[in-house]
Design an enzyme around this catalytic site. Structure first.
Site, PDB file in Angstrom:
ATOM      1  N   GLY A  89      -6.899   4.185   4.933  1.00  0.00           N
ATOM      2  CA  GLY A  89      -5.814   4.683   4.099  1.00  0.00           C
ATOM      3  C   GLY A  89      -4.463   4.091   4.481  1.00  0.00           C
ATOM      4  O   GLY A  89      -4.360   2.958   4.949  1.00  0.00           O
ATOM      5  N   SER A  90      -3.412   4.896   4.315  1.00  0.00           N
ATOM      6  CA  SER A  90      -2.046   4.379   4.428  1.00  0.00           C
ATOM      7  C   SER A  90      -1.642   3.957   5.840  1.00  0.00           C
ATOM      8  O   SER A  90      -0.609   3.310   6.005  1.00  0.00           O
ATOM      9  CB  SER A  90      -1.059   5.417   3.901  1.00  0.00           C
ATOM     10  OG  SER A  90      -1.244   5.601   2.511  1.00  0.00           O
ATOM     11  N   THR A  91      -2.415   4.347   6.867  1.00  0.00           N
ATOM     12  CA  THR A  91      -2.085   3.817   8.197  1.00  0.00           C
ATOM     13  C   THR A  91      -2.205   2.293   8.203  1.00  0.00           C
ATOM     14  O   THR A  91      -1.558   1.623   9.000  1.00  0.00           O
ATOM     15  CB  THR A  91      -3.010   4.413   9.265  1.00  0.00           C
ATOM     16  OG1 THR A  91      -4.376   4.204   8.888  1.00  0.00           O
ATOM     17  CG2 THR A  91      -2.761   5.899   9.445  1.00  0.00           C
ATOM     18  N   PHE A  92      -3.034   1.777   7.298  1.00  0.00           N
ATOM     19  CA  PHE A  92      -3.212   0.318   7.194  1.00  0.00           C
ATOM     20  C   PHE A  92      -1.980  -0.350   6.602  1.00  0.00           C
ATOM     21  O   PHE A  92      -1.791  -1.558   6.751  1.00  0.00           O
ATOM     22  CB  PHE A  92      -4.440   0.020   6.321  1.00  0.00           C
ATOM     23  CG  PHE A  92      -5.330  -1.054   6.881  1.00  0.00           C
ATOM     24  CD1 PHE A  92      -6.050  -0.839   8.047  1.00  0.00           C
ATOM     25  CD2 PHE A  92      -5.452  -2.281   6.252  1.00  0.00           C
ATOM     26  CE1 PHE A  92      -6.872  -1.817   8.566  1.00  0.00           C
ATOM     27  CE2 PHE A  92      -6.271  -3.264   6.758  1.00  0.00           C
ATOM     28  CZ  PHE A  92      -6.982  -3.040   7.925  1.00  0.00           C
ATOM     29  N   LYS A  93      -1.131   0.427   5.918  1.00  0.00           N
ATOM     30  CA  LYS A  93       0.069  -0.148   5.308  1.00  0.00           C
ATOM     31  C   LYS A  93       0.997  -0.745   6.353  1.00  0.00           C
ATOM     32  O   LYS A  93       1.716  -1.723   6.073  1.00  0.00           O
ATOM     33  CB  LYS A  93       0.824   0.915   4.501  1.00  0.00           C
ATOM     34  CG  LYS A  93       0.115   1.331   3.226  1.00  0.00           C
ATOM     35  CD  LYS A  93       0.857   2.466   2.527  1.00  0.00           C
ATOM     36  CE  LYS A  93       0.122   2.872   1.259  1.00  0.00           C
ATOM     37  NZ  LYS A  93       0.701   4.066   0.606  1.00  0.00           N
TER      38      LYS A  93
END
Length: 602
Positions: free
Chosen positions: A315-319
């Protein structure tokens, strides 16, 4: 006539001088005596009959004296051997549980050690009454299978195991039976004083004390298994294995994960703490877990280590990785803007924002609002090839190997096009082991160095030898600013523990169920570092399928569960790690200004 003291001294001195010569000639005298006795005994030289008889008697006396001395010496040697060694050398040399080195945490506390325990064996050939033995043994050990026990004791084998690891009380009761052919062997048994603490890291051993998982298995791959097979390791004392784990931090991490799992009714929870300067894993927990003293439970699929053997779309931790790529390329700055006024269209696929702002956003706003659209536009602007190359450099496309034998390979798209880049940019479409993301995001805050994580103690000098620069130092500064800004104004506000200058990024990923993304089954995570003006530790918290709870207003996203759990962990472990709270914290912008001043000074 009495001798004077001087005369006595003179005679003693003369005797001492002559003693070496006498000792040297002693074997010769003995040989001559024996030869004389043998000659007399067989009647050579025509001696008197009574002399022959006397010589034969003396020769027999010498023979029996030598025999008794040999037997006494052997008994003394056997008496000095530790209990069980005799049986190990003969009857069951291949089945003995070898001694293993202690496993210690970074402060010297024992995580795993060997204790001596008795195991019961039988020698069927020496048994007098099998039925009597079976009846007596099952009365003391009711868990023994009667038919199986009778079959073993009725065999013609020289040695059979009856039960490994019996209690001292059971040993005393069986010993009192006085059954011939029933004996005990002292073995090494592995025990874990912490029980569940660090169980996934420590792993487990089998009945023969051989490592079958975790660090225990790694120890065997370092040569212990070869020594065991060669028969050299059964009782050797070995140097302890010092891990990077801190038992105090491990306890706090597991405690807070357990509380979060219960509060948000998640099916699982996992987390880890890493030293950003060395890559040392200070703590790691994955729930549900198991007691390391009961290794059978480790085989339950529900108890797998989700951080190393599970792969997830993060999810957004990959952003954060996408932002680091964009800033490091030089094509984007903190002043850049991105159009998030409408959804991105890819054929029949549309990319939306969870909380759409429907306007042009600055790059920091894209981060704190966690805009999928803005993040995807950055990745697409750099191109598919650049995106793949960056993730490859950050270790996200290959299996990550650590001391733990258990590891999982990432699930990478076979055909990687623009749509893949757009979705992977915000954490969907690429499944990786969470420890891989942890390694990459560690580089975002430690100055740009990718350091392979380790479960062993490692000095900063040793870490420098394996570190690889993957982003510029100034990019790392900008990422620390964005992460701190997110904790102050964005989705990470509930992790903003007073006094510790925390920063991080939330992630809420929809899980794939029957080939489709589910709106109700979520994987939430939060990756944070502290203190952001001089990062020392990174914390990852994951919750699998959390539910809305009291005070979350119906939300089950990371900002409402993973983030506050992280805040609780930081507040408890920071003082243990020597980081005390500060009454007045600087603004997020101070990260940029202080770094600029340092750069000018250099």
């Amino acid at each position: 006539m009495a001798m004077s003291s001087s005369s006595i001294a003179a005679h003693l001195k003369a005797g001492l001088v002559a003693l070496p010569g006498v000792l040297l000639r002693l074997p010769l005298y003995v040989v001559r005596l024996l030869v004389g006795l043998v000659r007399a005994a067989i009647g050579r030289g025509r001696p008197e009959p009574h002399a022959v008889a006397r010589a034969r008697i003396v020769l027999c006396m010498l023979f029996f004296a030598c025999a008794y001395v040999a037997i006494a010496g052997r008994l003394a040697m056997l008496a000095s051997v530790p209990e069980g060694t005799i049986a190990r050398r003969g009857l069951a040399a291949d089945a003995v549980a070898s001694a293993r080195p202690d496993i210690l945490d970074r402060n010297g506390l024992v995580l795993a050690t060997d204790v001596k325990s008795a195991s019961l064996y039988g020698e069927p050939r020496r048994l007098i009454d099998v039925d009597e033995a079976v009846e007596a043994l099952t009365a003391i050990l009711p868990d023994l299978n009667v038919d199986e026990l009778r079959d073993r004791l009725s065999s013609k084998r020289g040695f059979v195991w009856l039960k490994r690891d019996i209690t001292p009380q059971q040993q005393r009761e069986i010993h009192a039976l006085g059954l011939p052919g029933i004996g005990f062997m002292t073995e090494n048994r592995r025990v874990y004083p912490g029980g569940t603490l660090g169980a996934h890291v420590l792993g487990s051993t089998n009945i023969d004390n051989q490592g079958i998982a975790g660090i225990e298995k790694w120890i065997d791959t370092r040569g212990l298994a070869d020594l065991h097979l060669a028969g050299f390791a059964s009782d050797r004392q070995q140097e302890p294995v010092e891990l990077a784990l801190d038992l105090r931090v491990q306890h706090v991490l597991r405690d807070e994960l357990f509380n979060a799992k219960e509060k948000f009714k998640a099916i699982a929870a996992a987390g880890t703490v890493v030293d950003v300067r060395t890559g040392e894993i200070i703590a790691m927990a994955s729930l549900p877990d198991f007691d390391a003293n009961d290794p059978a439970r480790s085989l339950d699929p529900k108890n797998l280590n989700r951080l190393t053997t599970g792969v997830f779309e993060m999810g957004s931790t990959f952003k954060a990785l996408t932002f680091a790529m964009a800033l490091d390329s030089g094509k984007f700055t903190l002043n850049s803007t991105l159009d998030a006024r409408g959804a991105l269209q890819f054929g029949r696929f549309r990319i939306h924002d969870y909380h759409a702002e429907n306007r042009v956003l600055t790059l920091p706003e894209v981060f704190i609002y966690s805009s999928n659209i803005g993040t995807a536009r950055m990745a697409l602007a750099l191109g598919v090839d650049a995106h793949k190359a960056f993730l490859k450099k950050m270790g996200q496309l290959d299996r990550l190997r650590t001391e733990l034998p258990e590891s999982a390979a990432p699930i990478v798209p076979k055909h990687w096009g623009e749509l893949n880049t757009a979705t992977i940019a915000f954490g969907h479409g690429l499944a990786v082991a969470p420890i891989q993301v942890l390694m990459a995001e560690n580089a975002l805050v430690n100055g740009g160095w990718l350091i392979p994580p380790t479960f062993l103690k490692r000095t900063p000098e040793e870490a420098a030898k394996v570190a690889v620069r993957v982003i510029k130092p100034e990019t790392s500064v900008k990422m620390r600013y964005l992460m701190r800004l997110n904790a102050v104004k964005g989705s990470g506000k509930k992790a903003n523990t007073p006094g510790y200058f925390v920063g991080g990024k939330t992630g809420t990923a929809e899980k794939v169920v029957n080939g489709r993304y589910s709106k109700t089954k979520l994987l939430t995570s939060f990756i944070s570092a502290f203190p952001m003006d001089d990062p020392q530790y990174l914390v990852l918290v994951m919750l699998d399928e959390p539910k809305a709870a009291e005070g979350t207003y119906g939300y089950a996203t990371a900002g409402w569960n993973a983030a506050p759990t992280t805040g609780n962990i930081v507040q408890r472990i920071a003082p243990m790690l020597g980081i005390m709270p500060r009454p007045d914290l600087p603004s997020p912008e101070s990260i940029l200004t202080s770094s600029a001043k340092v750069a000018q000074a250099q």
